[in-house]
Design an enzyme around this catalytic site. Structure first.
Site, short mmCIF file in Angstrom:
data_model
loop_
_atom_site.label_atom_id
_atom_site.label_comp_id
_atom_site.label_asym_id
_atom_site.label_seq_id
_atom_site.Cartn_x
_atom_site.Cartn_y
_atom_site.Cartn_z
N GLU A 525 16.70 -37.12 -83.18
CA GLU A 525 17.30 -37.15 -81.84
C GLU A 525 16.96 -35.93 -80.99
O GLU A 525 16.72 -36.05 -79.79
CB GLU A 525 18.83 -37.29 -81.96
CG GLU A 525 19.30 -38.68 -82.38
CD GLU A 525 19.10 -38.99 -83.86
OE1 GLU A 525 18.80 -38.05 -84.62
OE2 GLU A 525 19.23 -40.16 -84.26
N GLN A 547 20.06 -43.87 -80.14
CA GLN A 547 20.47 -45.21 -80.57
C GLN A 547 21.97 -45.46 -80.41
O GLN A 547 22.38 -46.51 -79.93
CB GLN A 547 20.02 -45.44 -82.01
CG GLN A 547 20.02 -46.88 -82.39
CD GLN A 547 19.13 -47.14 -83.59
OE1 GLN A 547 19.48 -46.79 -84.71
NE2 GLN A 547 17.97 -47.74 -83.36
N ASP A 550 27.24 -41.78 -81.13
CA ASP A 550 27.63 -40.94 -82.27
C ASP A 550 26.51 -39.98 -82.66
O ASP A 550 26.77 -38.88 -83.15
CB ASP A 550 27.96 -41.83 -83.48
CG ASP A 550 28.91 -42.95 -83.11
OD1 ASP A 550 30.08 -42.85 -83.47
OD2 ASP A 550 28.47 -43.91 -82.44
N HIS A 592 30.10 -45.71 -85.52
CA HIS A 592 29.57 -46.66 -84.55
C HIS A 592 30.63 -47.03 -83.53
O HIS A 592 30.60 -48.11 -82.96
CB HIS A 592 29.02 -47.92 -85.24
CG HIS A 592 27.85 -47.64 -86.13
ND1 HIS A 592 27.99 -47.19 -87.41
CD2 HIS A 592 26.52 -47.69 -85.88
CE1 HIS A 592 26.80 -46.99 -87.94
NE2 HIS A 592 25.88 -47.28 -87.04
#
Ligand SMILES: Cc1ncc(C[n+]2csc(CCOP(=O)(O)OP(=O)(O)O)c2C)c(N)n1
Length: 803
Positions: A525, A547, A550, A592
């Protein structure tokens, strides 16, 4: 002894000598700046010093290989490099040390950064791009070690995009992708994860990046044996070396005092990166720190005598000097004269910089003291005022703090005075704040004509044939329009390319626009964001996809330290209009369902944070952002991709305004403020509350940063007199921020007839499953009961106790 390098074809020995002598002049100038700089700190004129002494000679070689259009992403040791390119003068060096707030005098950061943090200006004072192909570009430094690495990746990747993607506008930005991105990093900082993540990613992406490791064996006091396996970074990176059959890196090694070899090494690295788009790592060892790490301490505390003696004997400037004498380039006497002259020049530059720094403050002090002189007679104890004034005048080197705090303290003694003299002082203080505060606080966000706050709303339009589709279709069709309309846009992230993101919001778009523009990336990331920052700094319009919200945490450091501070730390002379796309709020389980907005918004001031409640709103935000020149984080609702929304006719064209709330239901009893997925819960609760005669007003914040620029929430409170903020963050998270904005910034407190409330998730992370969600995050019933209880408190007869 090394052979004399062939610096340029057909160069005469005299020209060659002149060039080497000029290089030595730069090295010695830089060293003198370091020596004198340290003295300025120790005598109190400057606060802190971190200098490039001991790293001069390799930077001369790097500067020779650096071409116009190239970019540097480095750290605080690179003053010699900047001087060699003509991007840092002696006066500017000292102006940075003193923190001169005038950008024309201190172009690196207008005094916002401590010295040693370098940059060049990519945009003019209206925020328009300059022609970067004609500049030696230096992306603005940051202090966190290895923080320069993710951005370096993007700066290098931009060349690859400009070389390979058809239709992209290269004007001002690139000449056939020939630009190299040059990184520098200290040996100890290679221990950081960001270093390894970037190294791997650049190897995968095969981008034109040359990374120099300045190796002096230490990271402040900590020796390489505690930093690096085998104490040798190029040794452990050997596996990255490209071979005949496999792509990878070119890894070069050179001693930092070996002028001749350095020149050759850097030329070789430049050619490989520039022509082949292959990343190169140059391990420059044998460097020293003549004055230790910084002005905070002395290296005698942790280096033994043997090491200190070795450093003296192997000082790169000294070794270059000896080489020049041995090869007949100069005599000892020539060099002694040159050094003496440089000492004088640097001292003169330092004095000029100090006077330039101090003179405006002296003038401001003069203005104040003449106001104070007239005020003295108004006080019952004029000696007191005179004494304060004289204390200020007695300071040889006053700061603005000295001047202003004297003025403000004296004002406290004239509270009930209404004289002209007192008003003069009040006005002077107010004007001083007006003029001086922006030196320290401007340009957190864009102040250009392309600020996104200037982009007007265009509503989505519908007709009787508009069909209801899954939300992801709206996002997909909108991105399709965007990629078609703006050739500079590109999107990349985990699972973003081939499958068109995990929720299919990019379905089919890689096939249509190619794998350079709709790209898969590794699971990394921080460097996904780095790609975005670097490419945005070179004129592209990247959309970096994280994505899930979190996992933004992995990138939050670089978003906060690099992207969010970029405009601020360059006083608006660099920009990176990067869009970060992610998806969050409730879905399933601890990782998530994240909605950690309180943490995020407090760390990324300088970036806009947008929380659309549905995909139409999200698409509209992308359309707005692409009209402007600012970075933003857009958080789509993770549970919204399969919910039906009407497909607008004007896909790609409608624009959601930024910083504007939307009242989705009008009501009179209480104002409910929410955002993102929670908004849907609140809307449902509002319907149920209506059945028991509670008429709520529902407001969707939409944009957390900036927040409700029109103060519509306070206007709503003036009608309902009651407030509840509902979100899925922890207690005291974004809801506390919203309360502060509404009550304090908007002065909404004055309309309240009952205690303002918040309804949030539990303080723990959300548990998995339907029940985990129900017991972790606010439900429709939670909202109903919380609002009902407010009404019960108000009127127990009309609203008897529920439970
Ligand atoms: C993330 C982070 N951790 C710690 C620091 C404090 N710090 C500043 S410089 C430094 C040592 C860096 O050593 P090295 O990378 O070898 O560079 P050198 O100063 O020796 O050139 C440290 C620990 C920092 N700036 N950033």
């Amino acid at each position: 002894m090394q052979p004399i390098p062939d610096l340029k074809n057909n160069m005469s020995f005299d020209d060659f000598k002149a060039e080497v002598l000029n290089d030595y002049r730069i090295a010695v100038t830089s060293r003198e700046c370091s020596l004198l700089g340290r003295r300025e700190v120790l005598t109190g004129k400057a606060k802190f010093g971190i200098f490039g002494d001991g790293k001069e000679v390799p930077q001369l070689a790097m500067a020779k290989a650096f071409k116009k259009g190239d970019f540097r992403s480095g750290y605080y040791r690179d003053q010699t490099f900047m001087m060699a390119l003509g991007e840092l003068t002696v006066d500017q060096f000292f102006s940075g040390l003193y923190a001169n707030t005038d950008l024309a005098i201190e172009p690196m950061s207008a005094g916002r950064h401590m010295g040693g943090h370098f940059s060049t200006h990519s945009v003019d004072d209206h925020g328009n791009w300059k022609d970067l192909t004609q500049l030696y570009n230096s992306s603005a430094d940051i202090s966190p070690t290895a923080g320069q690495m993710p951005r370096l990746l993007g700066l290098a990747q931009a060349s690859k995009i400009y070389r390979n993607v058809e239709g992209v506008n290269t004007r001002n930005f690139s000449t056939s992708g020939n630009e190299v991105a040059w990184g520098t990093i200290g040996n100890a900082s290679t221990s950081e994860g960001l270093f390894f993540e970037t190294i791997n990613a650049a190897g995968v992406l095969q981008v034109p990046m040359v990374i120099s490791v300045w190796d002096d064996e230490y990271g402040i006091s900590v020796h390489a044996k505690h930093q690096t396996s085998k104490e040798n970074i190029s040794e452990i990176l050997k596996g990255f070396q490209r071979t005949k059959d496999e792509k990878g890196y070119e890894i070069l090694r050179v001693k930092g005092w070996d002028y001749a070899n350095l020149i050759e090494t850097y030329q070789e690295a430049s050619t490989i990166a520039r022509e082949e788009h292959v990343p190169v790592l140059i391990h420059v060892s044998g460097l020293t720190q003549p004055q230790g790490h910084s002005t905070s301490g002395s290296h005698e505390r942790y280096k033994n005598k043997e090491r200190l003696d070795w450093e003296l004997a192997n000082d790169c400037n000294l070794k270059m000097r000896n080489w020049m004498i041995e090869t007949g380039i100069a005599t000892n006497e020539d060099l002694t004269n040159l050094e003496r002259n440089i000492k004088r020049e640097v001292r003169a530059g330092k004095t000029r910089a100090w006077e330039t720094f101090l003179n405006p403050i002296l003038k401001e002090r003069q203005e104040l003291t003449s106001i104070l002189t007239k005020l003295e007679s108004r006080h019952s104890n004029p000696e007191f005022i005179e004494k304060s004034k004289n204390n200020l005048l007695a300071l040889d080197e006053p700061t603005r703090k000295d001047v202003l705090s004297t003025a403000r303290k004296i004002l406290q003694h004239f509270i009930s005075d209404n004289s002209v003299e007192k008003n003069n002082l009040t006005n002077w203080i107010n004007k001083y704040f007006e003029e001086i505060q922006p030196h320290f606080s401007s340009h957190l966000y864009s102040q250009s004509g392309k600020s996104v706050l200037k982009i007007k709303e265009i509503k989505p339009s519908y007709d009787s044939h508009s069909e209801s589709v899954d939300g992801r279709i709206i996002i997909r069709d909108n991105f399709d329009f965007i990629f078609d309309k703006y050739p500079e846009t590109l999107i990349f992230g985990e699972d973003t390319g081939y499958i068109g993101d995990v929720n299919q919001g990019l379905e089919g778009l890689q096939e249509k626009y190619g794998s350079s523009r709709v790209a898969d990336s590794g699971i990394r990331e921080a460097t996904i964001i780095g790609q975005g920052i670097g490419m945005a700094m070179r004129g592209l319009r990247p959309i970096a996809e994280i994505q899930y919200l979190d996992y933004l945490m992995y990138a939050l450091q670089i978003i906060s330290d690099d992207l969010a501070t970029l405009q601020y730390r360059t006083k608006g002379r660099q920009k990176a209009p990067l869009i970060i796309r992610t998806r969050g709020h409730r879905l399933e389980g601890i990782w998530h369902s994240g909605s950690q907005l309180g943490g995020i918004i407090n760390l990324v001031r300088g970036i806009y944070v947008l929380v659309p409640r549905n995909m139409t709103k999200a698409a509209g935000f992308y359309n707005t952002l692409l009209q402007g020149d600012e970075p933003a984080l857009v958080i789509e609702c993770l549970n919204g991709y399969r919910l039906k929304e009407k497909l607008p006719n004007n896909i790609g064209e409608f624009q959601t305004p930024i910083g504007v709330v939307e009242t989705t239901k009008e009501g009179s009893d209480i104002t409910l403020v929410s955002y993102g997925s929670t908004h849907r819960i609140v809307e449902q609760a509002a319907k149920e509350l209506q059945l028991v005669d509670i008429d709520v007003e529902v407001i969707d914040v939409q944009s957390l940063l900036p927040f409700d620029v029109n103060h519509d929430i306070a206007k709503s409170l003036s009608k309902t007199n009651r407030l509840m903020v509902i979100d899925e963050d922890v207690p005291g998270g974004a809801s506390a921020y919203i309360l502060n904005e509404v009550l304090n910034t908007q002065n909404g407190y004055q309309y309240l007839d009952s205690q303002p409330k918040t309804l949030t998730a539990k303080p723990h992370r959300p548990a998995y499953g339907t029940d985990g969600d129900y017991f972790s995050k606010p439900s429709v019933e939670d909202v109903f009961e919380a609002v009902y209880n407010v009404m019960h408190e108000l009127s127990p007869i009309d609203f008897p106790k529920l439970r």
